[in-house]
Design a protein around this motif. Structure first.
Motif, PDB file in Angstrom:
ATOM      1  N   TYR A  23       0.837  -1.203   0.000  1.00  0.00           N
ATOM      2  CA  TYR A  23       0.000   0.000   0.000  1.00  0.00           C
ATOM      3  C   TYR A  23       0.871   1.253   0.000  1.00  0.00           C
ATOM      4  N   LEU A  24       1.899   1.260   0.846  1.00  0.00           N
ATOM      5  CA  LEU A  24       2.772   2.433   0.930  1.00  0.00           C
ATOM      6  C   LEU A  24       3.507   2.676  -0.392  1.00  0.00           C
ATOM      7  N   ILE A  25       4.010   1.616  -1.020  1.00  0.00           N
ATOM      8  CA  ILE A  25       4.695   1.769  -2.308  1.00  0.00           C
ATOM      9  C   ILE A  25       3.721   2.304  -3.353  1.00  0.00           C
ATOM     10  N   THR A  26       2.513   1.771  -3.365  1.00  0.00           N
ATOM     11  CA  THR A  26       1.501   2.227  -4.321  1.00  0.00           C
ATOM     12  C   THR A  26       1.172   3.697  -4.100  1.00  0.00           C
ATOM     13  N   ARG A  27       1.025   4.095  -2.844  1.00  0.00           N
ATOM     14  CA  ARG A  27       0.714   5.503  -2.536  1.00  0.00           C
ATOM     15  C   ARG A  27       1.851   6.431  -2.957  1.00  0.00           C
ATOM     16  N   VAL A  28       3.095   6.023  -2.686  1.00  0.00           N
ATOM     17  CA  VAL A  28       4.247   6.841  -3.074  1.00  0.00           C
ATOM     18  C   VAL A  28       4.294   6.974  -4.593  1.00  0.00           C
ATOM     19  N   ARG A  29       4.108   5.856  -5.303  1.00  0.00           N
ATOM     20  CA  ARG A  29       4.129   5.885  -6.759  1.00  0.00           C
ATOM     21  C   ARG A  29       3.033   6.814  -7.298  1.00  0.00           C
ATOM     22  N   SER A  30       1.847   6.724  -6.733  1.00  0.00           N
ATOM     23  CA  SER A  30       0.735   7.562  -7.157  1.00  0.00           C
ATOM     24  C   SER A  30       1.029   9.040  -6.881  1.00  0.00           C
ATOM     25  N   THR A  31       1.576   9.323  -5.713  1.00  0.00           N
ATOM     26  CA  THR A  31       1.919  10.704  -5.355  1.00  0.00           C
ATOM     27  C   THR A  31       2.975  11.257  -6.310  1.00  0.00           C
ATOM     28  N   MET A  32       4.004  10.451  -6.585  1.00  0.00           N
ATOM     29  CA  MET A  32       5.048  10.891  -7.515  1.00  0.00           C
ATOM     30  C   MET A  32       4.453  11.186  -8.889  1.00  0.00           C
ATOM     31  N   ALA A  33       3.633  10.277  -9.395  1.00  0.00           N
ATOM     32  CA  ALA A  33       3.034  10.458 -10.720  1.00  0.00           C
ATOM     33  C   ALA A  33       2.158  11.712 -10.748  1.00  0.00           C
ATOM     34  N   ASN A  34       1.380  11.935  -9.693  1.00  0.00           N
ATOM     35  CA  ASN A  34       0.521  13.120  -9.646  1.00  0.00           C
ATOM     36  C   ASN A  34       1.331  14.404  -9.623  1.00  0.00           C
ATOM     37  N   LEU A  35       2.414  14.424  -8.844  1.00  0.00           N
ATOM     38  CA  LEU A  35       3.244  15.629  -8.779  1.00  0.00           C
ATOM     39  C   LEU A  35       3.957  15.887 -10.109  1.00  0.00           C
ATOM     40  N   VAL A  36       4.439  14.827 -10.746  1.00  0.00           N
ATOM     41  CA  VAL A  36       5.080  15.005 -12.056  1.00  0.00           C
ATOM     42  C   VAL A  36       4.040  15.473 -13.073  1.00  0.00           C
ATOM     43  N   THR A  37       2.840  14.888 -13.030  1.00  0.00           N
ATOM     44  CA  THR A  37       1.792  15.303 -13.969  1.00  0.00           C
ATOM     45  C   THR A  37       1.421  16.767 -13.780  1.00  0.00           C
ATOM     46  N   GLN A  38       1.386  17.235 -12.535  1.00  0.00           N
ATOM     47  CA  GLN A  38       1.096  18.656 -12.309  1.00  0.00           C
ATOM     48  C   GLN A  38       2.108  19.528 -13.055  1.00  0.00           C
ATOM     49  N   ARG A  39       3.381  19.143 -12.971  1.00  0.00           N
ATOM     50  CA  ARG A  39       4.436  19.912 -13.650  1.00  0.00           C
ATOM     51  C   ARG A  39       4.361  19.757 -15.161  1.00  0.00           C
ATOM     52  N   THR A  40       4.232  18.507 -15.630  1.00  0.00           N
ATOM     53  CA  THR A  40       4.242  18.291 -17.076  1.00  0.00           C
ATOM     54  C   THR A  40       3.019  18.902 -17.742  1.00  0.00           C
ATOM     55  N   MET A  41       1.869  18.836 -17.091  1.00  0.00           N
ATOM     56  CA  MET A  41       0.671  19.449 -17.673  1.00  0.00           C
ATOM     57  C   MET A  41       0.829  20.965 -17.745  1.00  0.00           C
ATOM     58  N   ALA A  42       1.334  21.551 -16.666  1.00  0.00           N
ATOM     59  CA  ALA A  42       1.493  23.006 -16.632  1.00  0.00           C
ATOM     60  C   ALA A  42       2.544  23.490 -17.629  1.00  0.00           C
ATOM     61  N   GLU A  43       3.652  22.757 -17.737  1.00  0.00           N
ATOM     62  CA  GLU A  43       4.766  23.221 -18.561  1.00  0.00           C
ATOM     63  C   GLU A  43       4.783  22.654 -19.977  1.00  0.00           C
ATOM     64  N   LEU A  44       4.215  21.443 -20.160  1.00  0.00           N
ATOM     65  CA  LEU A  44       4.347  20.773 -21.452  1.00  0.00           C
ATOM     66  C   LEU A  44       3.025  20.334 -22.066  1.00  0.00           C
ATOM     67  N   GLY A  45       1.952  20.335 -21.285  1.00  0.00           N
ATOM     68  CA  GLY A  45       0.658  19.914 -21.798  1.00  0.00           C
ATOM     69  C   GLY A  45       0.519  18.411 -21.991  1.00  0.00           C
ATOM     70  N   ILE A  46       1.307  17.627 -21.243  1.00  0.00           N
ATOM     71  CA  ILE A  46       1.229  16.165 -21.315  1.00  0.00           C
ATOM     72  C   ILE A  46       1.187  15.587 -19.908  1.00  0.00           C
ATOM     73  N   THR A  47       0.795  14.314 -19.799  1.00  0.00           N
ATOM     74  CA  THR A  47       0.788  13.650 -18.495  1.00  0.00           C
ATOM     75  C   THR A  47       2.180  13.133 -18.167  1.00  0.00           C
ATOM     76  N   SER A  48       2.356  12.743 -16.911  1.00  0.00           N
ATOM     77  CA  SER A  48       3.645  12.171 -16.511  1.00  0.00           C
ATOM     78  C   SER A  48       3.914  10.879 -17.262  1.00  0.00           C
ATOM     79  N   GLN A  49       2.885  10.077 -17.507  1.00  0.00           N
ATOM     80  CA  GLN A  49       3.076   8.823 -18.227  1.00  0.00           C
ATOM     81  C   GLN A  49       3.503   9.078 -19.666  1.00  0.00           C
ATOM     82  N   GLN A  50       2.896  10.066 -20.305  1.00  0.00           N
ATOM     83  CA  GLN A  50       3.299  10.405 -21.665  1.00  0.00           C
ATOM     84  C   GLN A  50       4.745  10.900 -21.685  1.00  0.00           C
ATOM     85  N   GLY A  51       5.098  11.752 -20.725  1.00  0.00           N
ATOM     86  CA  GLY A  51       6.475  12.239 -20.642  1.00  0.00           C
ATOM     87  C   GLY A  51       7.449  11.121 -20.368  1.00  0.00           C
ATOM     88  N   SER A  52       7.054  10.200 -19.512  1.00  0.00           N
ATOM     89  CA  SER A  52       7.903   9.062 -19.186  1.00  0.00           C
ATOM     90  C   SER A  52       8.111   8.176 -20.416  1.00  0.00           C
TER      91      SER A  52
END
Length: 171
Positions: A23-52
């Motif tokens: 559960y903790l690993i899943t939560r950390v992974r989800s949090t990381m993806a959400n934070l990266v997506t916030q940045r990538t959407m704001a700066e690049l217009g793509i999701t973290s998964q697309q950027g990855s």
């Protein structure tokens, strides 16, 4: 669905979710993806998964759809939809192999390459935030433990990086 007044079975009521490593690993992974997506959407217009995915193609780690499906643990149809979206945006193209016409390789456009180059800094920025207050030794230990988990799963790629790396970088 059980009525709210019925007692929970002990398998559920006694399980301490917040103590579950999975559960903790899943939560950390989800949090990381959400934070990266916030940045990538704001700066690049793509999701973290697309950027990855763009980064993985640029690095040469995943150059065909099947490799992306294995890396991300998602089915081939989901990868195809992701590739379709990136291709429609003009960020990557499909290139049929001249050696084997059945093989379709992925190649980045210049715009896709420009985005891929920006991804490591975004990943690092999020990790620096999440690992704030960790010592370099603690970060190294965390990486070592995660590699051991991957090794236990049979994932031999966890061995491709030297586990005695310096602790200069937090990721």
């Amino acid at each position: 669905m059980a009525p709210p007044s019925s007692p929970l079975p002990p398998e559920i009521s006694e399980y301490q979710l917040n103590e579950s490593v999975g559960y903790l690993i899943t939560r950390v992974r989800s949090t990381m993806a959400n934070l990266v997506t916030q940045r990538t959407m704001a700066e690049l217009g793509i999701t973290s998964q697309q950027g990855s995915i763009l980064f993985m193609v640029a690095s040469g780690k995943c150059v065909v759809a099947a490799e992306l499906a294995r890396e991300y643990g998602i089915d081939a149809s989901a990868v195809t939809r992701l590739i379709d979206r990136l291709e429609k945006r003009g960020l990557l193209t499909r290139v049929r192999s001249s050696e084997d016409r059945r093989v379709v390789r992925l190649a980045l456009t210049q715009e896709g390459q420009d985005i891929a180059v920006r991804m490591p800094a975004m990943f690092q920025g999020v990790l620096d935030h999440l690992l704030g207050g960790f010592t370099p030794e603690e970060v190294g230990f965390l990486k070592s433990m995660l590699r051991r988990v991957l090794l236990n799963s049979g994932d031999q790629t966890s061995l491709t990086r030297d586990t005695t790396t310096s602790f200069e970088s937090k990721s």
